[in-house]
Scaffold this motif. Structure first.
Motif, PDB file in Angstrom:
ATOM      1  N   ARG A 142       0.852  -1.191   0.000  1.00 37.26           N
ATOM      2  CA  ARG A 142       0.000   0.000   0.000  1.00 37.26           C
ATOM      3  C   ARG A 142       0.884   1.235   0.000  1.00 37.26           C
ATOM      4  O   ARG A 142       1.913   1.272   0.656  1.00 37.26           O
ATOM      5  N   HIS A 143       0.449   2.209  -0.746  1.00 34.56           N
ATOM      6  CA  HIS A 143       1.151   3.486  -0.773  1.00 34.56           C
ATOM      7  C   HIS A 143       0.120   4.580  -0.952  1.00 34.56           C
ATOM      8  O   HIS A 143      -0.961   4.343  -1.483  1.00 34.56           O
ATOM      9  N   PRO A 144       0.428   5.784  -0.495  1.00 30.43           N
ATOM     10  CA  PRO A 144      -0.550   6.861  -0.620  1.00 30.43           C
ATOM     11  C   PRO A 144      -0.780   7.225  -2.086  1.00 30.43           C
ATOM     12  O   PRO A 144       0.130   7.148  -2.911  1.00 30.43           O
ATOM     13  N   LEU A 145      -2.023   7.595  -2.396  1.00 29.18           N
ATOM     14  CA  LEU A 145      -2.353   8.021  -3.751  1.00 29.18           C
ATOM     15  C   LEU A 145      -1.803   9.419  -3.994  1.00 29.18           C
ATOM     16  O   LEU A 145      -1.801  10.259  -3.096  1.00 29.18           O
ATOM     17  N   THR A 146      -1.368   9.640  -5.214  1.00 33.23           N
ATOM     18  CA  THR A 146      -1.014  11.004  -5.587  1.00 33.23           C
ATOM     19  C   THR A 146      -2.312  11.786  -5.744  1.00 33.23           C
ATOM     20  O   THR A 146      -3.402  11.207  -5.806  1.00 33.23           O
ATOM     21  N   GLU A 147      -2.213  13.087  -5.835  1.00 36.06           N
ATOM     22  CA  GLU A 147      -3.417  13.902  -6.011  1.00 36.06           C
ATOM     23  C   GLU A 147      -4.154  13.519  -7.288  1.00 36.06           C
ATOM     24  O   GLU A 147      -5.371  13.366  -7.297  1.00 36.06           O
ATOM     25  N   LYS A 148      -3.401  13.318  -8.376  1.00 36.90           N
ATOM     26  CA  LYS A 148      -4.017  12.941  -9.647  1.00 36.90           C
ATOM     27  C   LYS A 148      -4.676  11.565  -9.543  1.00 36.90           C
ATOM     28  O   LYS A 148      -5.794  11.364 -10.033  1.00 36.90           O
ATOM     29  N   ASP A 149      -3.996  10.607  -8.894  1.00 38.01           N
ATOM     30  CA  ASP A 149      -4.591   9.282  -8.706  1.00 38.01           C
ATOM     31  C   ASP A 149      -5.886   9.377  -7.911  1.00 38.01           C
ATOM     32  O   ASP A 149      -6.870   8.723  -8.224  1.00 38.01           O
ATOM     33  N   GLY A 150      -5.884  10.197  -6.872  1.00 42.40           N
ATOM     34  CA  GLY A 150      -7.068  10.365  -6.051  1.00 42.40           C
ATOM     35  C   GLY A 150      -8.246  10.902  -6.842  1.00 42.40           C
ATOM     36  O   GLY A 150      -9.391  10.468  -6.657  1.00 42.40           O
ATOM     37  N   VAL A 177      -9.526   8.033  -9.043  1.00 43.83           N
ATOM     38  CA  VAL A 177     -10.242   7.047  -8.230  1.00 43.83           C
ATOM     39  C   VAL A 177     -11.635   7.560  -7.878  1.00 43.83           C
ATOM     40  O   VAL A 177     -12.615   6.816  -7.920  1.00 43.83           O
ATOM     41  N   ALA A 178     -11.737   8.847  -7.557  1.00 39.99           N
ATOM     42  CA  ALA A 178     -13.043   9.427  -7.234  1.00 39.99           C
ATOM     43  C   ALA A 178     -13.990   9.339  -8.426  1.00 39.99           C
ATOM     44  O   ALA A 178     -15.170   8.985  -8.269  1.00 39.99           O
ATOM     45  N   VAL A 179     -13.484   9.638  -9.609  1.00 37.01           N
ATOM     46  CA  VAL A 179     -14.307   9.540 -10.822  1.00 37.01           C
ATOM     47  C   VAL A 179     -14.717   8.086 -11.055  1.00 37.01           C
ATOM     48  O   VAL A 179     -15.880   7.792 -11.355  1.00 37.01           O
ATOM     49  N   MET A 180     -13.781   7.169 -10.897  1.00 38.08           N
ATOM     50  CA  MET A 180     -14.065   5.758 -11.118  1.00 38.08           C
ATOM     51  C   MET A 180     -15.137   5.262 -10.146  1.00 38.08           C
ATOM     52  O   MET A 180     -16.074   4.559 -10.538  1.00 38.08           O
ATOM     53  N   LEU A 195      -8.836   9.354 -19.191  1.00 35.63           N
ATOM     54  CA  LEU A 195      -8.730  10.469 -18.244  1.00 35.63           C
ATOM     55  C   LEU A 195      -7.296  10.668 -17.765  1.00 35.63           C
ATOM     56  O   LEU A 195      -6.853  11.788 -17.542  1.00 35.63           O
ATOM     57  N   ALA A 196      -6.575   9.579 -17.620  1.00 36.65           N
ATOM     58  CA  ALA A 196      -5.198   9.656 -17.132  1.00 36.65           C
ATOM     59  C   ALA A 196      -4.212   9.961 -18.251  1.00 36.65           C
ATOM     60  O   ALA A 196      -3.023  10.143 -17.994  1.00 36.65           O
TER      61      ALA A 196
END
Length: 77
Positions: A19-27, A30-33, A63-64
């Protein structure tokens, strides 16, 4: 007969988890998904869900900005 929780525990027993923290872009992605997946959650399963899953994943790649990379990688498989 094993319950679903017992099956999950057994299948995860041998899996390594990182596990690792999400980057801002990843977050943001993930919210959209999660928002897009919420409307069909629990409605499809197994092979019936494959088309919806693939569509959702392709949207996330777009999106990415990774769709072209994905298509190139797919050609090498």
């Amino acid at each position: 007969m094993q319950s679903d929780n017992e099956k999950l525990e057994h299948s995860n027993a041998n899996a390594a988890e990182i596990r690792h923290p999400l980057t801002e872009k990843d977050g943001e992605l993930v919210a959209v998904m999660r928002t897009e997946a919420a409307s069909s959650k629990g409605k499809l399963s197994g092979a019936d869900a494959r088309g919806s899953f693939d569509e959702l994943m392709i949207k996330q790649l777009l999106l990415a900005g990774l769709y072209q990379f994905y298509m190139k990688m797919r050609q090498t498989i």
